[in-house]
Design a protein around this motif. Structure first.
Motif: not given
Length: 279
Positions: A140, A143, A147, A189-191, A236, A240
């Protein structure tokens, strides 16, 4: 239902800390021994959530470079001969039930699955829970940092021709750009994938039940869903997963280092105690 605000999370953190301090100072009881670690852990998680919501409010909602980076990712993935996200969506929209499923899965399952996992792991696997909680914190936090490098999701690249499934079927999780709980220009990235990996891999590592094989599918299903809905690029999800692996490895290394440091101290203490008793 709206997400809790950072103010609400901060109040929950403070109340949990007060409850923890009170319980720590009253005579021990079975109920108190059960609630003490629960209040402490809830205070930690609620506090981290408050920080996450505060970070979300940082003024970085600009779009500069986001679409260019998205197109760069698309070209890079094509060079690797990966299937395009739009080809996955074409498969989905050809079957109305499947389109409804991926749209609902993206909107509904993400957070409840993580909450259920955290509660289950804390109650049933208290000794291994901190390792996966720290992995969750790492992915987390990663990310939140990455971002700042703005990346648009596939559905924002007009020439790809994505269908907005949330508009067609409802259950939209995003409002206008710059509003809502999620930053739509923070696709990288893709959380969603990061949290799904914590749930799926954490359950598989801690459980011996056959159900763990079903929970494990949460990760590939999420990867498929975020691509089919056009919310994320394949890359993404890869980033993660790398963040989670790095966080788990760092946590394991830290624990081994502490164990190595504590072992000589423990042996030294035992030798001093033995010498004192002999004298």
């Amino acid at each position: 239902m709206p997400w809790p605000s950072w103010e609400q999370a901060a109040v929950a953190t403070a109340l949990s800390l007060v409850a923890w301090l009170v319980l720590a100072r009253v005579p021990r009881s079975r109920v108190g021994d059960a609630l003490l670690p629960a209040f402490r852990e809830f205070a930690l998680v609620a506090g981290l959530y408050a920080v996450w919501r505060l970070a979300r409010m940082l003024p970085i909602t600009h779009e500069a470079g986001a679409l260019d980076r998205a197109r760069d990712i698309d070209r890079f993935q094509r060079a690797l001969h990966l299937p395009t996200e739009i080809s996955v969506q074409h498969v989905v929209v050809a079957h109305d039930w499947l389109a409804r499923f991926v749209n609902g899965y993206y909107a509904i399952v993400h957070v409840p699955a993580l909450i259920a996992f955290m509660v289950w792991a804390f109650v049933r696997h208290r000794d291994r829970y901190p390792h996966w909680r720290n992995g969750l914190v790492a992915v987390t936090a990663g990310c939140l940092v990455i971002r700042f490098l703005r990346v648009a999701p596939p559905r924002f690249v007009d020439e790809l021709g994505f269908v907005d499934l949330s508009t067609r079927y409802g259950l939209g999780v995003y409002g206008d750009v710059g509003t809502g709980v999620s930053d739509q220009f923070a696709a990288m990235p893709s959380i969603h994938v990061g949290w799904a990996a914590v749930v799926a891999l954490g359950t598989f590592a801690m459980s011996r039940s056959r159900v763990r094989w079903i929970v494990l599918m949460h990760l590939p299903v999420t990867v498929f869903v975020v691509a089919a809905t056009g919310h994320h690029w394949w890359l993404d999800g890869v980033v993660a997963l790398l963040l989670l692996v790095a966080g788990l490895r760092l946590d394991a290394w830290t624990r081994r280092s502490r164990a190595g440091t504590d072992a000589p101290r423990s042996r030294s203490s035992r030798r001093r105690s033995s010498s004192a008793s002999s004298g």
